[in-house]
Design an enzyme around this catalytic site. Sequence first.
Site, PDB file in Angstrom:
ATOM      1  N   ARG A   1       0.851  -1.191   0.000  1.00 20.17           N
ATOM      2  CA  ARG A   1       0.000   0.000   0.000  1.00 20.17           C
ATOM      3  C   ARG A   1       0.882   1.235   0.000  1.00 20.17           C
ATOM      4  O   ARG A   1       1.769   1.382   0.851  1.00 20.17           O
ATOM      5  CB  ARG A   1      -0.903  -0.006   1.229  1.00 20.17           C
ATOM      6  CG  ARG A   1      -1.651   1.302   1.497  1.00 20.17           C
ATOM      7  CD  ARG A   1      -2.531   1.153   2.723  1.00 20.17           C
ATOM      8  NE  ARG A   1      -3.151   2.398   3.145  1.00 20.17           N
ATOM      9  CZ  ARG A   1      -2.808   3.079   4.235  1.00 20.17           C
ATOM     10  NH1 ARG A   1      -1.828   2.643   5.024  1.00 20.17           N
ATOM     11  NH2 ARG A   1      -3.432   4.203   4.553  1.00 20.17           N
TER      12      ARG A   1
ATOM     13  N   ARG B   1      -9.359  17.999   9.585  1.00 17.99           N
ATOM     14  CA  ARG B   1      -8.446  18.130  10.714  1.00 17.99           C
ATOM     15  C   ARG B   1      -8.548  19.515  11.330  1.00 17.99           C
ATOM     16  O   ARG B   1      -8.927  20.478  10.665  1.00 17.99           O
ATOM     17  CB  ARG B   1      -6.997  17.899  10.261  1.00 17.99           C
ATOM     18  CG  ARG B   1      -6.733  16.543   9.638  1.00 17.99           C
ATOM     19  CD  ARG B   1      -5.272  16.415   9.213  1.00 17.99           C
ATOM     20  NE  ARG B   1      -5.016  15.179   8.497  1.00 17.99           N
ATOM     21  CZ  ARG B   1      -4.738  14.017   9.087  1.00 17.99           C
ATOM     22  NH1 ARG B   1      -4.659  13.975  10.424  1.00 17.99           N
ATOM     23  NH2 ARG B   1      -4.522  12.934   8.387  1.00 17.99           N
TER      24      ARG B   1
ATOM     25  N   LYS C   1     -13.245   2.562   0.577  1.00 22.65           N
ATOM     26  CA  LYS C   1     -12.925   2.491   2.002  1.00 22.65           C
ATOM     27  C   LYS C   1     -14.179   2.873   2.800  1.00 22.65           C
ATOM     28  O   LYS C   1     -14.696   3.977   2.652  1.00 22.65           O
ATOM     29  CB  LYS C   1     -11.758   3.415   2.333  1.00 22.65           C
ATOM     30  CG  LYS C   1     -10.450   2.987   1.687  1.00 22.65           C
ATOM     31  CD  LYS C   1      -9.345   4.002   1.910  1.00 22.65           C
ATOM     32  CE  LYS C   1      -8.959   4.109   3.362  1.00 22.65           C
ATOM     33  NZ  LYS C   1      -7.823   5.052   3.554  1.00 22.65           N
TER      34      LYS C   1
ATOM     35  N   THR D   1      -6.757  -1.432   9.791  1.00 25.07           N
ATOM     36  CA  THR D   1      -6.604  -0.460  10.871  1.00 25.07           C
ATOM     37  C   THR D   1      -6.319  -1.121  12.226  1.00 25.07           C
ATOM     38  O   THR D   1      -7.142  -1.876  12.741  1.00 25.07           O
ATOM     39  CB  THR D   1      -7.826   0.467  11.023  1.00 25.07           C
ATOM     40  OG1 THR D   1      -8.246   0.924   9.733  1.00 25.07           O
ATOM     41  CG2 THR D   1      -7.463   1.671  11.868  1.00 25.07           C
TER      42      THR D   1
END
Length: 486
Positions: free
Chosen positions: A40, A81, A227, A285
């Site tokens: 990845r 963020r 995802k 994850t």
Amino acid sequence: MQVTTQNPLRRTKIIATLGPATDQSEVLRELIKAGTDVVRVNFSHGAAEAQRQRIERVRQLAAEVGRYVAIMGDLQGPKIRIESFASGSTTLRQGSEFVLDTAMDPGAGNGSRVGVAYPMLVDDVAAGDALLLDDGQIVLSVVEVVGTEVRTRVEQGGVLSDKKGLNKMGGGLSAPALTNKDRADIRGAAELGLDFIAVSFARDARDINEARQVLREAGGDARIVAKIERAEAVTNIRELIDAADVIMVARGDLAVEVGYAEMTSLQKSIIRLTRERNKVSITATQMMESMIRNAAPTRAEVSDVANAVLDGTDAVMLSAETAVGTFPVQAVATMSEICLGAEKHENVSGRTNYRMDDVFTHVDEAIAMAVMYTANHLNVKAIVALTESGSTTLWMSRVRTDIPIYAFTRQEGTRRRVTMYRGVYPISFDITQTNPERVYQSVFDLLLQRALVAEGDLVIFTKGDLKGVAGRTNAMKILRAVLQRN
């Protein structure tokens, strides 16, 4: 190239994330030898040239090691963020007031407020909403929205540092899945010939279709990974599965949005639904998070990886464990060992899901299901698909079995792509350059040379009448492996 084969064969595939910890060629070589099937490349970190060098190094070393390794580019997406603090961090105390200000100077955060790199936040939230920072470590309750300010009360405090992620409990942030950076990265991925592209924070089929359109316009043929990390994605899960080629259960942001208590059952249901709809699944994850610093996983992490294998996932993924961890090679080797152990469980090798009540829309799909039913009710040692696109092996791999499926193909892209499919192993074979009368014997020669079958073993073949044409598999044949004698 001279291809090496895993022994014993591991059905569940391993994805390892590249990063500073894998940049040394010797480390990357050992990472591949330890059992990495897909690497990845995280487009959230690193310059484009650095990523290009990593991709080229993977291809070179995989060829040297003798393994087919696919490459997946992971788009950054609209990661929401907070901005930075003047002092680098602050401590939020329960019950105190804290402001998220979309107009604040990016580097001027303090103990009472901080900027947010998402102007639409003031339109997406309202009084009573719960906002989660730093993967849910800090919880804020929205009191009111005034101008550019989201005024909150701290429900769960802690240390908050620069650039931490922000989620809304239950979802509802309207940021589009693809940013301008993502579109540029898709075009770069097409130029580099990547095998998979992962779309971060996908909400529905439109996000996947847009990514595929950008990719095709750039001349790429990568498979698209959706995802699942937004609450909206769970609501739209069926249309996302149908639109994408691969589904990733990205448990970090998803757990923050839907709640940790929901994740175990949600993971199982997404994987099951993905298999039923003939698509590929990845579980990701924090699978072995402690191995970022430690040479061995915790017992809980071992159970987590094994549970994903028992759920029927196609692949399990390592992120920071290999990208920045102290023991990247050991993390892959340990994950491989856990997968092999879990695959011995009877529920994994059980013979199920033949889709008896389905009406098939493709001849090759029907052949694939007939093969799996026959193989699982006969003492078959191997299944060989003479394939161009790999679609027949994908359909086969949706049925649980402990019988290895070998994709014999002349297409380099197909050989890399099937490394993601559970229980499928690529072998280079050019049927267009093989004497039609010796096709089966040529396959037997390769299988016997590599000790993948023994003389006398039953092997099922699938092939099409038209050599070298994709999507035309229309026949199966059962033969005993024989050694060519002069």
